[in-house]
Design an enzyme around this catalytic site. Structure first.
Site, mmCIF file in Angstrom:
data_model
loop_
_atom_site.group_PDB
_atom_site.id
_atom_site.type_symbol
_atom_site.label_atom_id
_atom_site.label_comp_id
_atom_site.label_asym_id
_atom_site.label_seq_id
_atom_site.Cartn_x
_atom_site.Cartn_y
_atom_site.Cartn_z
ATOM 1 N N SER A 96 5.505 5.863 3.603
ATOM 2 C CA SER A 96 6.616 5.050 4.099
ATOM 3 C C SER A 96 7.957 5.724 3.806
ATOM 4 O O SER A 96 8.190 6.847 4.224
ATOM 5 C CB SER A 96 6.518 3.651 3.475
ATOM 6 O OG SER A 96 7.360 2.737 4.127
ATOM 7 N N ASP A 218 0.808 -1.181 12.765
ATOM 8 C CA ASP A 218 1.684 -1.101 11.595
ATOM 9 C C ASP A 218 2.946 -1.898 11.900
ATOM 10 O O ASP A 218 3.708 -1.539 12.802
ATOM 11 C CB ASP A 218 2.010 0.367 11.321
ATOM 12 C CG ASP A 218 2.843 0.585 10.068
ATOM 13 O OD1 ASP A 218 3.534 -0.358 9.640
ATOM 14 O OD2 ASP A 218 2.811 1.711 9.532
ATOM 15 N N HIS A 246 0.312 -1.131 7.328
ATOM 16 C CA HIS A 246 1.330 -0.199 6.828
ATOM 17 C C HIS A 246 0.923 0.504 5.533
ATOM 18 O O HIS A 246 1.602 1.421 5.098
ATOM 19 C CB HIS A 246 2.646 -0.969 6.608
ATOM 20 C CG HIS A 246 3.798 -0.099 6.262
ATOM 21 N ND1 HIS A 246 4.242 0.926 7.084
ATOM 22 C CD2 HIS A 246 4.615 -0.087 5.171
ATOM 23 C CE1 HIS A 246 5.274 1.529 6.515
ATOM 24 N NE2 HIS A 246 5.519 0.935 5.351
#
Length: 267
Positions: A96, A218, A246
């Site tokens: 991320s 996601d 995610h």
């Protein structure tokens, strides 16, 4: 008393091997999110784990909203860590926000990084002209308001959306717990920094090879984001992995571990 870098970021060095892997966690988690990958790679690689300031067992006294008002400060922390450990030609696996943090670090000190592996990374979360980021500003304003109104209720609601995999509710509970472990004021500040960031202009400047691993469904990173990045980063590949949500390194650890191993095999 000045806290050492290794204490500040709760740095742990594990395993052994000539190649070093740095695992960098995303928002709402800490270094323990990588436990399955660590178990898979520690016999063959030297592994560096750390917590971003404000997360996990980092030194919370080192956090200030002014200091960490952009991702550049997290990149500086990463470079401090690399310098302290005298790293060179490491492979950084960033989940991320740590994807862009590692990109910014590699632009400044490329000698530290042989390759970057992005998992569910994004250069911009807001939609723009000819760009699909996944969110409108109104979506994010509503998210910030929900966090401010009742952070713990927000965490309980956000966790299953981010994790996906409704057939494994225990995963969402785990993520809700790590979200809830963050000080609410820090969480709210960090989320704004992440979601309002825009690092699209830096993508073409990167010379370090990048492997982009993208999950399906996601909530934070639409498939178009991976397609955008692979076009903008010269030395990059895009792999859509058969995972959802995610946080695929947590929800489908074996699939992600195999994908990382495939990236490492290309070195």
């Amino acid at each position: 008393m000045v806290t050492s870098i290794l204490q500040r970021n709760n740095v742990n060095v594990l395993g052994s091997g000539s190649q070093t892997l740095i695992f960098a966690h995303g928002f709402g988690t800490d270094q323990t999110a990588w436990r399955n990958q660590v178990a898979a790679f520690r016999d063959s690689y030297r592994i560096i784990l750390f917590d971003h300031v404000g997360a996990g067992k980092s030194d919370f006294a080192a956090y200030s909203p002014h200091r960490y008002s952009s991702l550049y400060s997290y990149a500086e922390d990463l470079l401090d860590l690399c310098a302290e450990l005298k790293l060179k030609d490491s492979v950084l696996i960033g989940h991320s926000v740590s994807g862009m943090v590692s990109l910014l670090a590699a632009l400044v000190e490329p000698q530290y990084f042989r390759k970057l592996v992005f998992i569910s990374a994004s250069p911009r979360y807001l939609n723009d002209v000819n760009y699909i980021g996944g969110f409108e500003q109104a979506d994010l304003d509503a998210l910030y308001a929900a966090m401010a109104a009742n952070y713990y209720a927000w965490a309980s609601g956000f966790a299953p959306l981010a994790m996906g995999n409704p057939d494994k509710p225990e995963l969402a509970i785990e993520y809700a717990n790590t979200l809830s472990a963050i000080r609410p004021d820090i969480a709210q500040a960090v989320v704004r920094v992440i979601f309002q960031s825009d690092h699209r202009e830096e993508l073409p400047r990167l010379k370090t090879p990048v492997d982009i691993l993208q999950s399906n469904n996601d909530i934070a990173v639409p498939l178009e984001v991976g397609q955008y990045m692979v076009k903008k980063i010269a030395n990059s590949t895009l792999t859509n992995i058969s995972t959802t949500g995610h946080l695929p390194h947590i929800s489908a650890p074996e699939t992600v571990t195999r994908a990382i191993a495939s990236c490492l095999a290309q070195i």
